[in-house]
Every structure is written in structure tokens, then in C-alpha cells.
Design a protein around this motif. Structure first.
Motif, PDB file in Angstrom:
ATOM      1  N   LEU A 144     -19.344  -4.846 -86.076  1.00  0.00           N
ATOM      2  CA  LEU A 144     -17.972  -4.329 -86.147  1.00  0.00           C
ATOM      3  C   LEU A 144     -17.125  -5.352 -86.883  1.00  0.00           C
ATOM      4  O   LEU A 144     -17.409  -6.555 -86.848  1.00  0.00           O
ATOM      5  CB  LEU A 144     -17.388  -4.079 -84.757  1.00  0.00           C
ATOM      6  N   LYS A 145     -16.099  -4.890 -87.530  1.00  0.00           N
ATOM      7  CA  LYS A 145     -15.214  -5.775 -88.296  1.00  0.00           C
ATOM      8  C   LYS A 145     -13.947  -6.021 -87.475  1.00  0.00           C
ATOM      9  O   LYS A 145     -13.168  -5.110 -87.223  1.00  0.00           O
ATOM     10  CB  LYS A 145     -14.866  -5.124 -89.634  1.00  0.00           C
ATOM     11  N   GLY A 146     -13.769  -7.252 -87.033  1.00  0.00           N
ATOM     12  CA  GLY A 146     -12.584  -7.598 -86.264  1.00  0.00           C
ATOM     13  C   GLY A 146     -11.355  -7.647 -87.147  1.00  0.00           C
ATOM     14  O   GLY A 146     -11.376  -8.258 -88.220  1.00  0.00           O
ATOM     15  N   LEU A 147     -10.271  -7.014 -86.705  1.00  0.00           N
ATOM     16  CA  LEU A 147      -9.032  -7.005 -87.483  1.00  0.00           C
ATOM     17  C   LEU A 147      -7.920  -7.827 -86.849  1.00  0.00           C
ATOM     18  O   LEU A 147      -7.092  -8.394 -87.557  1.00  0.00           O
ATOM     19  CB  LEU A 147      -8.533  -5.568 -87.684  1.00  0.00           C
ATOM     20  N   ALA A 148      -7.897  -7.876 -85.502  1.00  0.00           N
ATOM     21  CA  ALA A 148      -6.800  -8.596 -84.857  1.00  0.00           C
ATOM     22  C   ALA A 148      -7.097  -8.832 -83.387  1.00  0.00           C
ATOM     23  O   ALA A 148      -7.891  -8.124 -82.760  1.00  0.00           O
ATOM     24  CB  ALA A 148      -5.491  -7.820 -84.997  1.00  0.00           C
ATOM     25  N   VAL A 149      -6.438  -9.843 -82.841  1.00  0.00           N
ATOM     26  CA  VAL A 149      -6.402 -10.090 -81.405  1.00  0.00           C
ATOM     27  C   VAL A 149      -4.931 -10.040 -80.999  1.00  0.00           C
ATOM     28  O   VAL A 149      -4.050 -10.421 -81.786  1.00  0.00           O
ATOM     29  CB  VAL A 149      -7.053 -11.446 -81.049  1.00  0.00           C
ATOM     30  N   THR A 150      -4.646  -9.553 -79.789  1.00  0.00           N
ATOM     31  CA  THR A 150      -3.256  -9.287 -79.433  1.00  0.00           C
ATOM     32  C   THR A 150      -2.637 -10.371 -78.543  1.00  0.00           C
ATOM     33  O   THR A 150      -1.676 -10.104 -77.819  1.00  0.00           O
ATOM     34  CB  THR A 150      -3.129  -7.923 -78.735  1.00  0.00           C
ATOM     35  N   SER A 151      -3.167 -11.575 -78.601  1.00  0.00           N
ATOM     36  CA  SER A 151      -2.559 -12.691 -77.878  1.00  0.00           C
ATOM     37  C   SER A 151      -1.556 -13.402 -78.778  1.00  0.00           C
ATOM     38  O   SER A 151      -1.520 -13.173 -79.994  1.00  0.00           O
ATOM     39  CB  SER A 151      -3.640 -13.669 -77.413  1.00  0.00           C
ATOM     40  N   ARG A 152      -0.768 -14.298 -78.185  1.00  0.00           N
ATOM     41  CA  ARG A 152       0.197 -15.070 -78.974  1.00  0.00           C
ATOM     42  C   ARG A 152      -0.519 -16.084 -79.860  1.00  0.00           C
ATOM     43  O   ARG A 152      -0.114 -16.340 -80.991  1.00  0.00           O
ATOM     44  CB  ARG A 152       1.192 -15.763 -78.055  1.00  0.00           C
ATOM     45  N   GLN A 153      -1.598 -16.650 -79.317  1.00  0.00           N
ATOM     46  CA  GLN A 153      -2.409 -17.602 -80.071  1.00  0.00           C
ATOM     47  C   GLN A 153      -3.769 -16.977 -80.358  1.00  0.00           C
ATOM     48  O   GLN A 153      -4.194 -16.049 -79.679  1.00  0.00           O
ATOM     49  CB  GLN A 153      -2.606 -18.902 -79.272  1.00  0.00           C
TER      50      GLN A 153
END
Length: 320
Positions: free
Chosen positions: A216-225
């Protein structure tokens, strides 16, 4: 809104019982876990219970009361006597957003609980099937904007934080994409791998193996860091998408818990969370330790409630 949430946060920690036993604790303390034994929340609770028992000189018993997405066990504590002998290790569902998902909510976390300390948090991850020709969350949203209703986003279930995070991203970006609920992380991942759905929004820990392997292609993580396990994966905030979302764990007690009890529990649990053992245990489940003051947890509960209320109402999400 900031002033209102600050007032709510202050009210949450201002409720103090009229009397306090100076010899507290003089008997075992019960830590309710509103989820089944053997899960990640239970494992973290048992680690904290052991350390807390050593610091307080009394046994801390973990009592699993699963049901109603965590509401059942958390309600047990909301109804308990505020004497310092019953606390709960719950999650952001019962402590913030469930009251907007369930019409028949047995308690109000902002009114019926005393915040003690935040424990840890796990962000959501957003990933796509490699055949989706985008390389960032911004590009995915641009594609969704150009093709309203054509792209699909799988989530681990209606009303889960993965579902709500996807809805938050859609609301903030003003795009229309199809939300597809599954019964858990695994079936959503299977359909993302096969291309049945274009994307998935799940707890980041469920996606790490698939992103690392390139399946899978990771696009984003939704944490501040950025997430330590995937340091090359940018946050949504870095890409101009105002979508910060995590599932968090925290300890609370009944309304009116005496201030000396709150202060002692907060101090001792913060000390436990600072140990390498606790950090390693939370990292095992993809969580980072939080800690902090009761006021900080009260603020988190109030602000997350405000945020998810708007998303839930906008997306018309309900669980009963």
C-alpha cells in the motif's frame, strides 16, 4: 469557542468531593477497563495498575467491563462513589465522541467524570492501492475533487475513529468520496490490497507492514508529529490538510473525585509513563506516551468533543 472549551475544562477539574479520607488508599483500588481482556487497552492498564500498586502500597485490580464501544464500563465509573477507589482507563470514544454517536448515552463525560491523566495516543494513517496514481494526500484530494463520488475510502467500521477521520478530511477539504465501512482493520486492508476500495483510513499501526512492504502507498499520518515507525510519511498538517486525529487512552474517575486523590494519581501515573518499560509497552501498540496534568486532559476531552460533534453531525453518523 476557545473560551467556552477552557471554561468546560476548568469545570471538569473543579468538582471536588466534600470529604477526603486522609488514609487513602486503605484498601484495593479498582481500575475498570471498558474493553475485553487481552487487548491493547487491557495490556496498558495492567502495566499501569502494577506500577500504581507499588507506589500506593495497595493492590490495583483491573476489572474488564466490555460492551457498547466502551460506554458500559466507563458508565460504571461515572456512577461510582467518588472516594478514590474506582477509576477507569478508557479511550477517546467514551471520553469524547461516543455521546454524539449514540442517542441513548448513559453518561456525559464532560459532566460525569473527573479527568486524571492522558496516557497515550495512536494516530490514523491514510494509504492507497498502488494503482491509484497519486503520491500525496493533497493529490488524492485533488483527484477526489475532480471526480466527485468516484473514489472510495475504506474504514474499520461505522463511527470508528478511522471513519470519523476520513470524514474530517473530506469536510476540511470539501471533497466528496465514498466511505466504505468494514468490520475491523483486516477486511478493509484486504479490499485496499485488491483494489476494491481506493484508499483506507485506519490506525497507523495496522498499516505499517503494508506501507513498509510497498503493498500500500502511505499518503499521510494524522498526528501533529510524524509517526516514529514511518519517519518518511508526512503528516496531513504538513500537506496543508487540517486533520489532526488520534485515538487516545486516558484515566478518569467519577465526578467529584477529591483533589488530593487526583493529584496523587496524576503524579504517580506520570512517573510510570516516564519509565522505559511504559514507553516500550505503548510503542508495542503503536502509541506514544502522553502524560500531563488533569487540566490538559480536560482540555483534550472538551476540544475533541467539539471537533467530532461537528464532523458527526455533518456526516450524519449514528450508531443506534
Amino acid at each position: 469557542m476557545k473560551r467556552r472549551t477552557a471554561l468546560v475544562a476548568a469545570a471538569l477539574v473543579a468538582a471536588i468531593a466534600p470529604a477526603f479520607a486522609a488514609d487513602w488508599p486503605s484498601k484495593p483500588i479498582t481500575m475498570v477497563v471498558p474493553f475485553p481482556a487481552g487487548g491493547s487497552t487491557d495490556a496498558v492498564a495492567r502495566l499501569i495498575a502494577q506500577g500504581l500498586g507499588q507506589k500506593l502500597g495497595q493492590t490495583v485490580v483491573v476489572d474488564n467491563r466490555a460492551g457498547a464501544a466502551g460506554n458500559l464500563g466507563t458508565d460504571v465509573v461515572a456512577r461510582a462513589q467518588p472516594d478514590g477507589y474506582t477509576i477507569v482507563l478508557s479511550t477517546s470514544g467514551p471520553l469524547a465522541n461516543n455521546k454524539f454517536l449514540y442517542k441513548q448515552m448513559p453518561f456525559d463525560p464532560l459532566k460525569d467524570l473527573t479527568p486524571i491523566v492522558a496516557v497515550g495516543e495512536i494516530p490514523m494513517g491514510f494509504a492507497v492501492n498502488p494503482n491509484v496514481k497519486v503520491n500525496s494526500l493533497k493529490e488524492f484530494l485533488d483527484e477526489a475533487r475532480a471526480k466527485p463520488g468516484k473514489l472510495s475510502i475504506g474504514n474499520p467500521g461505522n463511527g470508528t475513529i478511522g471513519h470519523l477521520t476520513a470524514e474530517l478530511i473530506k469536510v476540511q477539504s470539501k471533497v466528496h468520496a465514498l466511505s466504505v465501512p468494514y468490520k475491523g482493520d483486516s477486511p478493509a486492508i484486504v479490499d485496499a490490497l485488491s483494489g476494491t476500495v481506493d484508499a483506507v483510513c485506519l490506525p497507523i499501526t495496522a498499516l505499517v507492514p503494508q506501507i513498509q512492504s510497498g503493498k500500500l502507498k502511505g499518503l499521510a499520518v494524522t498526528s501533529r508529529q510524524r509517526f516514529p515507525g514511518l519517519p518518511n510519511l508526512p503528516t496531513a498538517l504538513e500537506q496543508g490538510v487540517n486533520a489532526e486525529a488520534t485515538v487516545w487512552l486516558a484515566i478518569a474517575g467519577p465526578k467529584g473525585l477529591p483533589a488530593p486523590v487526583v493529584e496523587r494519581l496524576n503524579k504517580d501515573i506520570n512517573a510510570i509513563l516516564a519509565t522505559p518499560e511504559a514507553k516500550a509497552k505503548l510503542a508495542q501498540f503503536g502509541a506514544t506516551t502522553m502524560g500531563g496534568s488533569p487540566q490538559q486532559l480536560a482540555h483534550l476531552m472538551a476540544t475533541d468533543s467539539e471537533k467530532w460533534k461537528k464532523v458527526i453531525e455533518y456526516a450524519h453518523v449514528t450508531l443506534d
